[in-house]
Design a protein around this motif. Structure first.
Motif, mmCIF file in Angstrom:
data_model
loop_
_atom_site.group_PDB
_atom_site.id
_atom_site.type_symbol
_atom_site.label_atom_id
_atom_site.label_comp_id
_atom_site.label_asym_id
_atom_site.label_seq_id
_atom_site.Cartn_x
_atom_site.Cartn_y
_atom_site.Cartn_z
ATOM 1 N N ASP A 79 26.602 17.695 -48.945
ATOM 2 C CA ASP A 79 27.080 15.719 -48.508
ATOM 3 C C ASP A 79 27.209 15.758 -47.083
ATOM 4 O O ASP A 79 27.909 16.641 -46.138
ATOM 5 N N PRO A 130 30.055 14.126 -43.370
ATOM 6 C CA PRO A 130 30.857 13.883 -43.152
ATOM 7 C C PRO A 130 29.932 12.370 -42.662
ATOM 8 O O PRO A 130 29.890 12.005 -41.435
ATOM 9 N N ARG A 171 32.008 8.305 -42.151
ATOM 10 C CA ARG A 171 33.329 7.294 -41.526
ATOM 11 C C ARG A 171 33.530 6.525 -42.809
ATOM 12 O O ARG A 171 32.463 6.576 -44.001
ATOM 13 N N PRO A 172 35.082 6.650 -43.735
ATOM 14 C CA PRO A 172 35.449 5.721 -45.023
ATOM 15 C C PRO A 172 34.872 4.862 -44.629
ATOM 16 O O PRO A 172 34.505 4.132 -46.795
ATOM 17 N N GLU A 173 34.929 3.654 -44.389
ATOM 18 C CA GLU A 173 33.841 2.523 -44.854
ATOM 19 C C GLU A 173 32.104 2.768 -44.812
ATOM 20 O O GLU A 173 32.025 1.980 -45.360
ATOM 21 N N HIS A 174 32.398 3.638 -44.813
ATOM 22 C CA HIS A 174 29.954 4.332 -44.572
ATOM 23 C C HIS A 174 30.013 5.205 -46.127
ATOM 24 O O HIS A 174 29.712 5.290 -46.081
ATOM 25 N N LYS A 175 31.609 5.343 -46.978
ATOM 26 C CA LYS A 175 31.240 6.436 -48.289
ATOM 27 C C LYS A 175 30.360 6.188 -48.350
ATOM 28 O O LYS A 175 29.511 7.046 -49.544
ATOM 29 N N LYS A 176 30.352 4.411 -49.096
ATOM 30 C CA LYS A 176 29.482 4.098 -49.942
ATOM 31 C C LYS A 176 27.810 4.530 -49.567
ATOM 32 O O LYS A 176 26.662 4.075 -50.409
ATOM 33 N N GLN A 191 26.427 7.142 -47.929
ATOM 34 C CA GLN A 191 26.307 8.814 -48.594
ATOM 35 C C GLN A 191 24.493 8.647 -48.474
ATOM 36 O O GLN A 191 23.790 9.547 -47.960
#
Length: 440
Positions: free
Chosen positions: A164, A166, A168-173, A175
């Motif tokens: 995976d 790394p 940003r949290p808002e870009h997790k979707k 990936q």
């Protein structure tokens, strides 16, 4: 050359024999001084009352002349090799080998990659000129088994880094988009650096190709190489839905300022420029930014040479149901390599295309939408703002999104499409100069 040399040798031999005959006649004729021509003889050879002396002098003169003639004959014989025709040397003409254009298939976890590979192998005219390289990400075993089943018909590469990324949290979707970008970078480096190819045609594992797919890229390869104002060739028309293209012009090609993707050719020089700054994600939209495009265009067809059948993917079918599944795939083979494609050169194309667009009759959106057009066209439908473009494009069924201000398929702001059997140019006002990146 042989005939000329033979004639010279024969003439020389004839003169040699004639000279000696005349010499004998002159020396032995004993012409008297009163006879015609006697005054032209050498006094040393003039006859006297001394018969024996005359004979000796004649013999000496004859011997001296004979030695001269023997020397001449010897020189003639020394050139005997010239009597025979010279052997012509075979001149080897170095005909440049046709370029190898590999097809890079980007794969992940679709076992339906078989449909893509089967069609490529069915239509491929030469395994040597079009090696098929399948680069697989995701580590999906079933997909790997499908690719392996083709044996040495394809080269199977496996992206080694499956970790995976790394974000940003808002870009997790997103990936998946990050992994795709990483995979593209790795795969293109394999093609250009490890395998040392000079060009590549990139397709994804959910694309089916047209009968003239290979012919199309073969013909446009030298066009791309020779024109620095181009940076890609694409097989895709974003607005190529059935009914929105002219079925009678399968050979028609365009320049476009919009990077289309979905079956596209790239040269090594362009990759060397792009690779150091390759983005972490959303690589295709990144390609559409002015910093990468740098005013360059791509070639695209009137009728697409690829068709996508993969509804499921990282985009979750965002455009598939609305646009992509309706794209018309060309079915007529066009011998592009035998056509004159000089009209695609920048200056000629810009002049011709601009004249054609702005000499077309101006019509209103209502005229187009309600079918009130008279004549065969083409017609120009003018927009003046981002909003007016989007309203008309959406209502007429063409893609209305813009990337860095560039509409899909647009060239100098103009989008060309078919509507109810007539050519329509959705165009900005005359005098267009540049795109507005805020139109996105």
């Amino acid at each position: 050359m042989f005939r000329k040399r033979s004639s010279l040798i024969l003439c020389g031999t004839f003169l040699f024999v004639t000279w000696n005959a005349v010499l004998v006649l002159l020396l032995w004729g004993r012409t008297s001084p009163g006879q015609p021509g006697a005054g032209q003889l050498d006094p040393a050879s003039m006859p006297t009352d001394d018969v024996v002396g005359d004979v000796i002098r004649v013999a000496d003169s004859f011997e001296l002349e004979l030695e001269k003639q023997k020397e001449i004959l010897s020189q003639i014989l020394s050139h005997r090799s010239l009597w025979k025709p010279a052997k012509r040397k075979r001149v080897k003409v170095n005909v440049p080998s046709p370029p190898v254009i590999p097809i890079l298939v980007i794969a992940c976890n679709r076992v339906t990659v078989r449909r893509c590979l089967d069609k490529l192998l069915e239509l491929r005219p030469s395994a040597e000129l079009y090696p098929i390289i399948v680069s697989q990400d995701c580590g999906h075993t079933a997909t790997a088994d499908v690719i392996a089943s083709y044996g040495d018909k394809v080269t199977h590469l496996k992206q080694p880094d499956l970790s995976d990324i790394p974000v940003r949290p808002e870009h997790k979707k997103f990936q998946g988009y990050y992994k795709i970008s990483r995979h593209y970078r790795w795969a293109l480096n394999q093609v250009f650096r490890t395998l040392s190819h000079s060009s590549v045609v990139i397709v994804e594992d959910d694309l089916e190709v047209a009968p003239d797919f290979f012919e199309y890229f073969r013909a446009l390869h030298p066009v791309l190489q020779s024109d620095p104002s181009l940076w890609c060739v694409s097989a895709w028309n974003d607005n190529g839905r059935d009914g929105m293209v002219d079925p009678g012009q399968p050979a028609l090609l365009y320049r476009t300022d919009f990077f289309p993707g979905l079956g596209w050719m790239l040269l090594r020089e362009a990759w060397e420029e792009l690779e150091p700054k390759w983005p972490a994600s959303f690589w295709d939209d990144w390609m559409r930014q002015p910093e990468q495009r740098r005013g360059r265009a791509c070639i695209r067809p009137e009728i697409s040479r690829t068709l996508t059948f993969g509804r499921q993917g990282v985009s979750l079918g965002q455009f598939y149901d609305k646009y992509l599944k309706f794209i018309k795939l060309n079915s007529k083979f066009v011998p592009f390599t035998k056509l004159d494609l000089a009209y695609l050169q920048e200056d000629a194309y810009r002049t011709s295309f601009t004249k054609q667009v702005y000499s077309a009759a101006v019509v209103t959106y209502e005229d187009v939408k309600q079918g009130r057009l008279s004549g065969s066209g083409p017609f120009r439908l003018q927009y003046s703002s981002k909003d007016s473009f989007k309203v008309m494009a959406k209502s007429l069924g063409i893609m209305d999104d813009l990337k860095s201000g560039v509409p899909r398929t647009g060239y100098r702001g103009v989008v060309s499409f078919f509507y109810r059997g007539r050519r329509i140019y959705l165009a900005p006002p005359p005098g267009w100069s540049q795109y507005d990146p805020t139109w996105s």
